[in-house]
Design a protein around this motif. Structure first.
Motif, short mmCIF file in Angstrom:
data_model
loop_
_atom_site.label_atom_id
_atom_site.label_comp_id
_atom_site.label_asym_id
_atom_site.label_seq_id
_atom_site.Cartn_x
_atom_site.Cartn_y
_atom_site.Cartn_z
N ARG A 149 0.86 -1.19 0.00
CA ARG A 149 0.00 0.00 0.00
C ARG A 149 0.89 1.23 0.00
O ARG A 149 2.01 1.20 0.51
N GLU A 150 0.37 2.32 -0.57
CA GLU A 150 1.12 3.58 -0.61
C GLU A 150 0.33 4.66 0.13
O GLU A 150 -0.91 4.65 0.11
N THR A 151 1.07 5.54 0.80
CA THR A 151 0.43 6.66 1.48
C THR A 151 1.46 7.80 1.57
O THR A 151 2.53 7.72 0.94
N ILE A 152 1.14 8.83 2.34
CA ILE A 152 2.04 9.99 2.47
C ILE A 152 2.22 10.33 3.95
O ILE A 152 1.41 9.94 4.80
N ARG A 153 3.32 11.10 4.22
CA ARG A 153 3.61 11.46 5.61
C ARG A 153 3.45 12.95 5.89
O ARG A 153 3.48 13.37 7.04
N GLN A 154 3.33 13.77 4.84
CA GLN A 154 3.17 15.22 5.06
C GLN A 154 2.30 15.81 3.97
O GLN A 154 1.99 15.16 2.98
N ALA A 155 1.88 17.05 4.20
CA ALA A 155 1.01 17.73 3.25
C ALA A 155 1.83 18.26 2.07
O ALA A 155 3.02 18.52 2.17
N ALA A 156 1.15 18.42 0.92
CA ALA A 156 1.79 18.99 -0.27
C ALA A 156 0.72 19.58 -1.17
O ALA A 156 -0.44 19.15 -1.14
N GLN A 157 1.12 20.59 -1.94
CA GLN A 157 0.19 21.22 -2.88
C GLN A 157 0.70 21.04 -4.31
O GLN A 157 1.91 20.90 -4.54
N SER A 158 -0.23 21.09 -5.25
CA SER A 158 0.17 20.94 -6.65
C SER A 158 -0.86 21.62 -7.54
O SER A 158 -2.06 21.67 -7.21
N THR A 159 -0.34 22.12 -8.65
CA THR A 159 -1.21 22.68 -9.69
C THR A 159 -0.91 21.96 -10.99
O THR A 159 0.27 21.72 -11.30
N TYR A 160 -1.96 21.64 -11.72
CA TYR A 160 -1.71 20.98 -13.00
C TYR A 160 -2.68 21.55 -14.04
O TYR A 160 -3.88 21.64 -13.79
N ARG A 161 -2.10 21.95 -15.17
CA ARG A 161 -2.92 22.42 -16.29
C ARG A 161 -2.85 21.40 -17.42
O ARG A 161 -1.77 21.02 -17.86
N HIS A 162 -4.01 20.95 -17.82
CA HIS A 162 -4.09 20.04 -18.96
C HIS A 162 -4.63 20.84 -20.15
O HIS A 162 -5.72 21.40 -20.10
N LYS A 163 -3.83 20.88 -21.21
CA LYS A 163 -4.23 21.66 -22.39
C LYS A 163 -3.84 20.88 -23.63
O LYS A 163 -2.70 20.44 -23.79
N LYS A 164 -4.80 20.68 -24.52
CA LYS A 164 -4.55 19.91 -25.73
C LYS A 164 -5.37 20.52 -26.86
O LYS A 164 -6.58 20.71 -26.71
N GLN A 165 -4.71 20.80 -27.97
CA GLN A 165 -5.41 21.40 -29.11
C GLN A 165 -5.01 20.64 -30.36
O GLN A 165 -3.83 20.52 -30.68
N SER A 166 -5.98 20.11 -31.06
CA SER A 166 -5.65 19.34 -32.28
C SER A 166 -6.63 19.65 -33.39
O SER A 166 -7.04 18.79 -34.14
N GLY A 167 -7.04 20.90 -33.49
CA GLY A 167 -8.02 21.30 -34.50
C GLY A 167 -9.41 21.08 -33.96
O GLY A 167 -9.73 20.04 -33.40
N GLY A 168 -10.25 22.09 -34.12
CA GLY A 168 -11.60 21.97 -33.57
C GLY A 168 -11.55 22.13 -32.07
O GLY A 168 -10.68 22.78 -31.50
N ALA A 169 -12.52 21.54 -31.38
CA ALA A 169 -12.60 21.63 -29.92
C ALA A 169 -11.39 20.95 -29.30
O ALA A 169 -10.99 19.87 -29.70
N GLY A 170 -10.79 21.60 -28.30
CA GLY A 170 -9.62 21.05 -27.63
C GLY A 170 -9.97 20.54 -26.26
O GLY A 170 -11.13 20.23 -25.94
#
Length: 708
Positions: free
Chosen positions: A474-495
């Protein structure tokens, strides 16, 4: 075949450590009663009991085998059981349905560790018990030491009924304390000569006879009064007192034997006839609701199936005991658990591989039938809506291994065959583990698994290979952390577009509420693999539309199903989504799912990630002189010793051991103790793995990902 009433049927389970001589005694008992014309030998593979091919290969019992003999107007059903811990399921089922346990002790080795394991189940079911000290003709035979050890393990209910006059290679005589007679056997065994007790033995015989009389009298007030009045009890009164004591589990009569040389079996069978209780004299069996199932010949039929055997070219054999009423060939009985009517077209009394056709089986008897449709071990056959017999409880497995078919085209066949083997052997468990992506066999020991492999390859013609079973980390964590993630994809038309801001923290029950951002709502998920995910929605001002929050959570759950460190399940995390961005056209569910997953993965690696491993409480019982070696073996396998105790002359060492070491530990302990160790393991908790091991497992996982 003669039909016996319920008072003249005796059911005996023959127990003992490996090489104590159980199968040889069975041969001798059947021969003495005229059931077989000559005695077979284990070494020659021609005994009534050990008739399976694997038993011939090994030269020892693997299966419990039903037989019968007839002695002086009594029918004695005998079940010969294996002596190795790996086949304990066969032993337990046999103890459960028999009325008397006949426990063989090897005069050369005394009470062995395997005997202690067997005794646990005899004692649990409170079965009347007879002890037989066998191999008194061996050079190293020591009757007194064997009795002393028996009293240490089994208690002072051990009651000497006979003792040898000349144990060792010249053994041929015993003093019988019930009849106060010396039995002297001819050189080739068989019927003994009855002689007066020699002068040299009279003092010892009188002393032990008086102890026997006192033991018989103390179990019944009337007999005690007669003893005080007369100063003795006659033979019939002694038998009555011994039977009462056996039923109370307060008297374990001891007999002397050389099963190999046919000395003592006739006297033993006579005692079984006259003193050992029949089924109608035993306490009532229990139903699943705790109700008593009275052993009543006039009652409704109740049959309890205690063993299922698949015989090549014959099919499924179901072995049962008639607990109430009687059953006739052609009878139709209802199976509540199988939800079906079963027709018993034929009834048999089994003698090893031979089956004797009978028309009727009465209360207390043991028999078998062929090809029942939906009836398995632990099922009850009887009237519809009738009582259901309490099931036999088999022990949890000790070892495990992953199994694969050598030929991938055999995968479906392997699945079917494993189901058949489990039907026959409930102590072998088959697990289709989705988490580990393995089929795992759980067995009682390495030998148990090895013989399963032998059966697959020799009986079912399905080649397989064993590979190490993976560990469910099993996996877990021992302290707090923050993260930001931007997902951006454009391939013609709606992205595709989504931006997510999250904070993750280690979760524990009772932790303070999240206060860094206003919490609009919280969802708590009880994870199937243990632990929790707490998901806080802290979005204000419409930064992320509410309809996208489930997609963010779905992405997080997907990563928790295949953790960032080793691909193991993640547990005990609190995730708070507190900000983000969306696009009026390009934002959709898949975009926020990907953004949630990647934000969680990035934060996880920053939060002091920790790999957890399953840890078990292990209890090892061994002879005193082996304690040092066993402790060394435990400590070399990352075990933490948590305690030591003494029990019936053995050392009990308690430790906490990681599962990653457990499978290897069983083999190592059996090796270092020459098979004398009894090991029990129960899951305790998940605990942190050592740092170096975590690093190695993470690197191995990265390598697998790169190859993939």
């Amino acid at each position: 075949m003669k039909t016996y009433d319920e008072k003249h049927i005796k059911n005996i389970v023959l127990l003992g450590a490996a090489k104590s001589g159980k199968t040889t005694l069975c041969e001798t008992m059947l021969f003495e009663a005229g059931i077989i014309p000559r005695r077979g030998r284990v070494e020659e593979g021609n005994t009534v009991s050990d008739y399976h091919e694997i038993e011939h290969d090994r030269g020892s019992s693997v299966y419990a085998t039903c037989m019968h003999t007839e002695w002086r107007d009594y029918k004695i059903n005998i079940i010969d059981t294996p002596g190795l811990e790996d086949f304990v399921g066969e032993v337990i089922a046999s103890i459960r349905i028999c009325d008397t346990a006949l426990l063989l002790l090897n005069a050369q080795h005394g009470v062995e560790v395997g005997t202690g394991l067997i005794w646990d189940y005899v004692d649990k079911y409170r079965k009347p018990t007879i002890l037989a000290v066998n191999q008194l003709d061996a050079e190293q035979a020591n009757f007194s030491k064997t009795i002393e050890e028996a009293k240490q393990v089994l208690g002072h209910a051990v009651t000497v009924m006979q003792y040898p006059v000349n144990q060792g290679t010249g053994f041929n005589s015993v003093i019988d304390l019930l009849k106060m007679t010396m039995y002297k056997f001819p050189a080739n065994g068989g019927k003994p000569e009855k002689l007066p007790i020699p002068e040299s033995e009279k003092e010892q015989a009188e002393k032990l006879h008086n102890e026997l009389v006192e033991k018989a009298a103390e179990n019944d007030d009337t007999l005690m009064e007669q003893y005080f009045e007369k100063g003795n009890l006659d033979e019939d009164e002694l038998r009555q007192g011994l039977k009462i004591g056996m039923l109370k589990h307060d008297v374990f009569p001891v007999f002397c034997l050389s099963a190999l040389n046919d000395m003592g079996s006739g006297r033993l069978m006579g005692f079984i006839d006259n003193v050992a209780p029949s089924a109608v004299e035993m306490p009532a069996e229990k139903g699943e609701a705790g109700e008593a199932i009275v052993c009543d010949p006039a009652g409704p039929p109740v049959l309890f199936v205690f063993k299922t055997l698949l015989e090549p070219h014959i099919g499924k054999l179901s072995f049962f005991k008639v607990l109430s009423g009687e059953v006739k060939a052609g009878a139709e009985l209802y199976n509540e658990k199988g939800n079906t009517v079963e027709r018993l077209n034929q009834l048999y009394i089994a003698d090893g591989k031979n089956r004797n056709n009978v028309d009727v089986l009465r209360t207390g008897d043991i028999g078998c039938t062929l090809k029942l449709k939906n009836t398995l071990t632990n099922h009850t056959l009887g009237e519809k809506g009738g009582v259901q017999v309490e099931a036999i409880h088999f022990p949890a497995p000790n070892v495990r291994v992953a199994i694969e078919a050598v030929n991938k085209g055999d995968d479906e066949k392997l699945s079917e065959v494993l189901a058949e083997i489990h039907m026959e052997d409930p102590t072998l468990e088959i697990e289709y583990n989705r988490e580990l992506r393995q089929v795992i066999l759980h067995g009682q020991g390495e030998l148990h698994l090895a013989l399963t492999k032998w059966r697959l390859e020799h009986i079912y013609k399905t080649p397989v290979e064993f590979i190490p079973a993976k560990i469910p980390y099993r996996e877990t964590i021992r302290q707090a952390a923050q993260s930001t993630y931007r997902h951006k994809k454009q391939s013609g038309g709606a992205g595709q577009f989504a931006e997510v801001y999250i904070k993750i923290e280690p979760y524990f029950d009772g932790m303070p509420p999240y206060k860094e951002h206003p919490v609009r709502d919280t969802e708590t998920v009880e994870l199937n693999w243990g632990g929790k995910l707490v998901f806080n929605n802290c979005i204000v001002g419409g930064a992320i539309d509410t309809r996208f929050l489930p997609s963010i959570m779905k992405g997080i759950m997907e990563k928790m199903n295949e953790g960032p460190l080793t691909g193991s399940y993640v547990r005990d995390i609190r995730v708070s989504v507190y900000d983000g961005k969306m696009h009026p056209v390009d934002s959709n569910d898949i975009s926020f799912k990907i953004a949630g997953m990647m934000a969680f993965k990035d934060a996880f690696h920053q939060a002091a990630p920790l790999l957890l491993e399953p840890v078990y409480d292990v209890e090892t019982t061994i002879p005193d002189e082996m304690a040092g070696d066993v402790m060394g073996e435990l400590q070399s396998r990352r075990s933490i010793i948590t305690g030591m105790d003494s029990e019936h002359g053995y050392q009990v060492i308690k430790a906490r051991t990681p599962q990653a070491e457990l499978d290897k530990l069983y083999a190592a302990l059996r090796n270092v103790t020459q098979g004398k160790a009894r090991v029990k393991a129960v899951f305790a908790e998940y605990a942190a793995v050592p740092g170096d091991l975590q690093k190695r497992l993470m690197e191995e996982y990265k390598g697998v990902e790169l190859v993939g």
